[in-house]
Motif scaffolding. Sequence first.
Motif, PDB file in Angstrom:
ATOM      1  N   ALA A 101       0.841  -1.204   0.000  1.00 28.19           N
ATOM      2  CA  ALA A 101       0.000   0.000   0.000  1.00 28.19           C
ATOM      3  C   ALA A 101       0.877   1.255   0.000  1.00 28.19           C
ATOM      4  CB  ALA A 101      -0.928  -0.015   1.201  1.00 28.19           C
ATOM      5  N   LYS A 102       1.941   1.237   0.785  1.00 31.22           N
ATOM      6  CA  LYS A 102       2.844   2.392   0.829  1.00 31.22           C
ATOM      7  C   LYS A 102       3.539   2.596  -0.511  1.00 31.22           C
ATOM      8  CE  LYS A 102       3.798   1.885   5.788  1.00 31.22           C
ATOM      9  NZ  LYS A 102       4.836   1.521   6.798  1.00 31.22           N
ATOM     10  N   ALA A 103       3.878   1.498  -1.179  1.00 33.03           N
ATOM     11  CA  ALA A 103       4.614   1.593  -2.440  1.00 33.03           C
ATOM     12  C   ALA A 103       3.734   2.037  -3.599  1.00 33.03           C
ATOM     13  CB  ALA A 103       5.251   0.240  -2.761  1.00 33.03           C
ATOM     14  N   THR A 104       2.450   1.653  -3.572  1.00 26.93           N
ATOM     15  CA  THR A 104       1.571   1.898  -4.730  1.00 26.93           C
ATOM     16  C   THR A 104       0.589   3.036  -4.536  1.00 26.93           C
ATOM     17  OG1 THR A 104      -0.061   0.299  -3.901  1.00 26.93           O
ATOM     18  CG2 THR A 104       1.660  -0.543  -5.397  1.00 26.93           C
ATOM     19  N   GLY A 105       0.298   3.375  -3.284  1.00 29.84           N
ATOM     20  CA  GLY A 105      -0.745   4.365  -3.030  1.00 29.84           C
ATOM     21  C   GLY A 105      -2.126   3.756  -2.911  1.00 29.84           C
ATOM     22  N   LEU A 106      -2.230   2.445  -3.060  1.00 31.11           N
ATOM     23  CA  LEU A 106      -3.507   1.759  -2.873  1.00 31.11           C
ATOM     24  C   LEU A 106      -3.836   1.657  -1.385  1.00 31.11           C
ATOM     25  CD1 LEU A 106      -2.951  -1.154  -5.423  1.00 31.11           C
ATOM     26  CD2 LEU A 106      -4.640   0.688  -5.670  1.00 31.11           C
ATOM     27  N   ALA A 107      -5.094   1.439  -1.075  1.00 29.52           N
ATOM     28  CA  ALA A 107      -5.503   1.243   0.309  1.00 29.52           C
ATOM     29  C   ALA A 107      -5.172  -0.178   0.732  1.00 29.52           C
ATOM     30  CB  ALA A 107      -7.002   1.496   0.459  1.00 29.52           C
TER      31      ALA A 107
END
Length: 509
Positions: free
Chosen positions: A224-230
């Motif tokens: 999530a931190k790497a992609t911006g996804l939840a």
Amino acid sequence: MAEYILAHDLGTSGNKATLFSVSGEMAGSSISAYETHYFNEKWAEQNPKDWWNAVCISTKQLIDQLNISPSDIKVVSFSGQMMGCLCVDENGVPLRDSIIWADQRAQKQVKDLEKHISQEEFYKIVGHRNTASYGIQKLMWLRDNEPDVYAKTYKTLNAKDYIVFKLTGSFYTDYSDGNSMGCFDLEKLEWSERILDISGIDHNKLPELKPSTFVAGGVTEEAAKATGLAAGTAIVIGAGDGVTASIGAGSVSEGKTYCSLGTSAWITTTSKKPIFDPEMRTVTWAHAIPGLYAPNGTMQYAGGAFNWMKETICVSEKNEAKNTGGSIYEYINKQIEETPAGSNGLLFLPYLLGERAPRWDSVSKGSYIGITSETTRGDMLRSVLEGVTYNLAIILDILKSHISIEEMTVIGGGAKSEVWRQIMADAFNVKMNVPSLLDEAGSMGAAIIGGVGIGLYENFDIVDQFITISDSQQSNKQNYQIYDQAKKQFDEFYFALRRVFEQQLKGVD
């Protein structure tokens, strides 16, 4: 509050992230490129870290561009390049660069398999010929030439499978990418013990097989931190790019057929059983829809042949377009439209890079046949389009001998040409439908697979909500008669010239 599906399409040149609303509209897309390393003539590799970076970059860009909340994305699903070989350890760390679909180094391993299983038997199990394009032959090459890598290999993955691992921590592949490994029993939908035993490959080095709609898990905190996804966003594994395109082109029930007309081209239909051609001219993929199959024939150089014509023959058209500010395609198409069907007897064999379906011939070359003192520039231009279309028509005839096909959707860059679409309608003797989005079939298919996977959609019929047909063309029966005869001559000329091409190759050697 709007809800979205995120589809990633991991191609050869880059990753395209596309966002679709749950109601079926495309909201936006973002592309992040990566390199392919070509070397040693037949070798082609990519760094899997580049795939992951591209997924992270394109996801963040898309979320920022559309100013949406990550929590609005309900599911992420995938389309990806097939027939690869990425070896990872038990922690999912790549042990070397991935050998991709275009790599042809495993010729010896193909011959090793042939010592114990015939092409016909292999074809009846996998639905494909035994060639160096597939994953198992590449893994055999690694075992034979890089034993340290093979010994450390925990799982062998394709592109989308690696990204699914990076997002969820789980190792899976779907039936279509399993099929592209070349050691998959098409009718049983499981790894073929016979082929694996013959290959000598450890069965445990292959990932667990699942349907394309399988939910592999949720996005981890790290991902999530790497992609911006939840964190926790559902990840559906999706399918190989050829199969997701079938969904996105509406080929979701028996007889529904499409043609992708790009640099290469293919015709794919949907059937309830595999189509095993006695001459092994076509292949069959496991469909993303349970209980269905995707019989297919892919030719090597379609739009590529058109581009060759544009760059070599159409120099004056290029200069005219430059001087007037017009489009070179307009000048080319005008001449083609003014030339009668059949190009006044001129034929063009489009085998500039050899051919896959229906020839499976790496020796043959491109050829003009029937040039006379009355042959015009328009004849030469139109015959290129017709030659590509005749080759595709032979593929279609093979499929038609097993299943009823009355209309077809055409996608890809070549579908922009109205005159080419009409040539196809006439030569194929089917209605040609053109969707408003010509280059989104793979992404759209992945999105629909994701939506079905998490229960947003009851079934794949939802594709009708995604696809808008913007134009269609009917077959001209008179032109069909001309093309039906020309197609037979085209076939006869190919076989007459094949021996000549073989002798040319021997002369070079």
